[in-house]
Design a protein around this motif. Structure first.
Motif, PDB file in Angstrom:
ATOM      1  N   LYS A 181      11.609 -16.624  14.007  1.00 49.54           N
ATOM      2  CA  LYS A 181      10.912 -17.085  12.795  1.00 49.54           C
ATOM      3  C   LYS A 181      10.993 -18.598  12.657  1.00 49.54           C
ATOM      4  N   ALA A 182      12.138 -19.166  12.981  1.00 49.28           N
ATOM      5  CA  ALA A 182      12.294 -20.621  12.889  1.00 49.28           C
ATOM      6  C   ALA A 182      11.377 -21.326  13.879  1.00 49.28           C
ATOM      7  N   LEU A 183      11.289 -20.817  15.106  1.00 49.01           N
ATOM      8  CA  LEU A 183      10.484 -21.462  16.137  1.00 49.01           C
ATOM      9  C   LEU A 183       8.996 -21.296  15.897  1.00 49.01           C
ATOM     10  N   ARG A 184       8.622 -20.295  15.126  1.00 44.62           N
ATOM     11  CA  ARG A 184       7.202 -20.063  14.822  1.00 44.62           C
ATOM     12  C   ARG A 184       6.804 -20.598  13.454  1.00 44.62           C
ATOM     13  N   TYR A 185       7.690 -21.342  12.805  1.00 43.38           N
ATOM     14  CA  TYR A 185       7.413 -21.963  11.508  1.00 43.38           C
ATOM     15  C   TYR A 185       6.994 -20.940  10.457  1.00 43.38           C
ATOM     16  N   VAL A 186       7.659 -19.785  10.421  1.00 45.69           N
ATOM     17  CA  VAL A 186       7.337 -18.769   9.423  1.00 45.69           C
ATOM     18  C   VAL A 186       7.724 -19.269   8.028  1.00 45.69           C
ATOM     19  N   CYS A 187       8.851 -19.956   7.912  1.00 46.47           N
ATOM     20  CA  CYS A 187       9.309 -20.535   6.646  1.00 46.47           C
ATOM     21  C   CYS A 187       9.451 -22.042   6.840  1.00 46.47           C
ATOM     22  N   PRO A 188       8.367 -22.810   6.707  1.00 46.62           N
ATOM     23  CA  PRO A 188       8.426 -24.227   7.046  1.00 46.62           C
ATOM     24  C   PRO A 188       9.351 -25.054   6.151  1.00 46.62           C
ATOM     25  N   ASP A 189       9.657 -24.613   4.940  1.00 43.12           N
ATOM     26  CA  ASP A 189      10.482 -25.392   4.026  1.00 43.12           C
ATOM     27  C   ASP A 189      11.958 -25.028   4.089  1.00 43.12           C
ATOM     28  N   ASN A 190      12.319 -24.102   4.952  1.00 40.54           N
ATOM     29  CA  ASN A 190      13.701 -23.644   5.060  1.00 40.54           C
ATOM     30  C   ASN A 190      14.535 -24.681   5.831  1.00 40.54           C
ATOM     31  N   LYS A 191      15.596 -25.214   5.193  1.00 44.28           N
ATOM     32  CA  LYS A 191      16.423 -26.265   5.808  1.00 44.28           C
ATOM     33  C   LYS A 191      17.147 -25.761   7.056  1.00 44.28           C
ATOM     34  N   PHE A 192      17.610 -24.517   7.041  1.00 45.07           N
ATOM     35  CA  PHE A 192      18.306 -23.961   8.197  1.00 45.07           C
ATOM     36  C   PHE A 192      17.351 -23.820   9.375  1.00 45.07           C
ATOM     37  N   HIS A 193      16.122 -23.406   9.106  1.00 44.93           N
ATOM     38  CA  HIS A 193      15.122 -23.290  10.165  1.00 44.93           C
ATOM     39  C   HIS A 193      14.785 -24.665  10.739  1.00 44.93           C
ATOM     40  N   GLU A 194      14.746 -25.694   9.875  1.00 43.56           N
ATOM     41  CA  GLU A 194      14.515 -27.052  10.364  1.00 43.56           C
ATOM     42  C   GLU A 194      15.631 -27.478  11.309  1.00 43.56           C
ATOM     43  N   GLN A 195      16.863 -27.112  10.979  1.00 47.36           N
ATOM     44  CA  GLN A 195      18.008 -27.437  11.822  1.00 47.36           C
ATOM     45  C   GLN A 195      17.891 -26.744  13.185  1.00 47.36           C
ATOM     46  N   ILE A 196      17.470 -25.488  13.179  1.00 54.25           N
ATOM     47  CA  ILE A 196      17.281 -24.744  14.429  1.00 54.25           C
ATOM     48  C   ILE A 196      16.198 -25.405  15.270  1.00 54.25           C
ATOM     49  N   ARG A 197      15.076 -25.792  14.649  1.00 53.01           N
ATOM     50  CA  ARG A 197      13.981 -26.435  15.383  1.00 53.01           C
ATOM     51  C   ARG A 197      14.414 -27.766  15.992  1.00 53.01           C
ATOM     52  N   ARG A 198      15.145 -28.562  15.209  1.00 52.90           N
ATOM     53  CA  ARG A 198      15.643 -29.843  15.734  1.00 52.90           C
ATOM     54  C   ARG A 198      16.560 -29.643  16.938  1.00 52.90           C
ATOM     55  N   GLU A 199      17.469 -28.674  16.822  1.00 50.45           N
ATOM     56  CA  GLU A 199      18.403 -28.376  17.913  1.00 50.45           C
ATOM     57  C   GLU A 199      17.644 -27.906  19.158  1.00 50.45           C
ATOM     58  N   ALA A 200      16.637 -27.062  18.950  1.00 44.99           N
ATOM     59  CA  ALA A 200      15.845 -26.542  20.070  1.00 44.99           C
ATOM     60  C   ALA A 200      15.135 -27.672  20.810  1.00 44.99           C
ATOM     61  N   ILE A 201      14.600 -28.637  20.082  1.00 44.19           N
ATOM     62  CA  ILE A 201      13.875 -29.743  20.705  1.00 44.19           C
ATOM     63  C   ILE A 201      14.833 -30.754  21.320  1.00 44.19           C
ATOM     64  N   ASN A 202      15.850 -31.160  20.579  1.00 40.91           N
ATOM     65  CA  ASN A 202      16.730 -32.242  21.029  1.00 40.91           C
ATOM     66  C   ASN A 202      17.704 -31.833  22.126  1.00 40.91           C
ATOM     67  N   ASN A 203      18.247 -30.611  22.073  1.00 36.42           N
ATOM     68  CA  ASN A 203      19.318 -30.231  22.995  1.00 36.42           C
ATOM     69  C   ASN A 203      18.990 -29.081  23.932  1.00 36.42           C
ATOM     70  N   TYR A 204      17.878 -28.378  23.699  1.00 37.96           N
ATOM     71  CA  TYR A 204      17.560 -27.219  24.530  1.00 37.96           C
ATOM     72  C   TYR A 204      16.206 -27.330  25.221  1.00 37.96           C
ATOM     73  N   GLY A 205      15.588 -28.497  25.187  1.00 38.69           N
ATOM     74  CA  GLY A 205      14.347 -28.728  25.930  1.00 38.69           C
ATOM     75  C   GLY A 205      13.111 -28.067  25.357  1.00 38.69           C
ATOM     76  N   GLY A 206      13.101 -27.786  24.066  1.00 32.44           N
ATOM     77  CA  GLY A 206      11.943 -27.163  23.442  1.00 32.44           C
ATOM     78  C   GLY A 206      10.774 -28.120  23.318  1.00 32.44           C
ATOM     79  N   GLN A 207       9.565 -27.585  23.365  1.00 26.72           N
ATOM     80  CA  GLN A 207       8.349 -28.373  23.223  1.00 26.72           C
ATOM     81  C   GLN A 207       7.585 -27.883  21.999  1.00 26.72           C
ATOM     82  N   ARG A 208       7.225 -28.804  21.112  1.00 26.01           N
ATOM     83  CA  ARG A 208       6.459 -28.458  19.913  1.00 26.01           C
ATOM     84  C   ARG A 208       4.986 -28.489  20.286  1.00 26.01           C
TER      85      ARG A 208
END
Length: 71
Positions: free
Chosen positions: A35-62
């Motif tokens: 749900k975090a990676l698919r932006y199901v809840c765009p205003d959720n702070k925890f989901h934002e943290q997961i997205r940042r971690e995925a991009i910065n440390n796990y090679g995720g592409q937006r």
């Protein structure tokens, strides 16, 4: 001719197996990460943290997806 309406959505794409590593890193279920990676809840702070971690440390592409709206 009427122009078709579209909606823009965002998603973070990860390599195979990285989603499971994110689950272990945050101690949450696979569904929470999905749900975090698919932006199901765009205003959720925890989901934002997961997205940042995925991009910065796990090679995720937006990526941006444009979908037609059925009117």
């Amino acid at each position: 001719m009427e122009q078709q309406k579209t909606i823009k959505t965002f998603r973070i794409v990860l390599e195979f197996g990285v989603q499971k590593k994110l689950c272990q890193h945050f101690g949450v279920s696979d569904e929470t990460i999905r749900k975090a990676l698919r932006y199901v809840c765009p205003d959720n702070k925890f989901h934002e943290q997961i997205r940042r971690e995925a991009i910065n440390n796990y090679g995720g592409q937006r990526i941006q997806i444009t979908k037609p709206i059925n009117a």
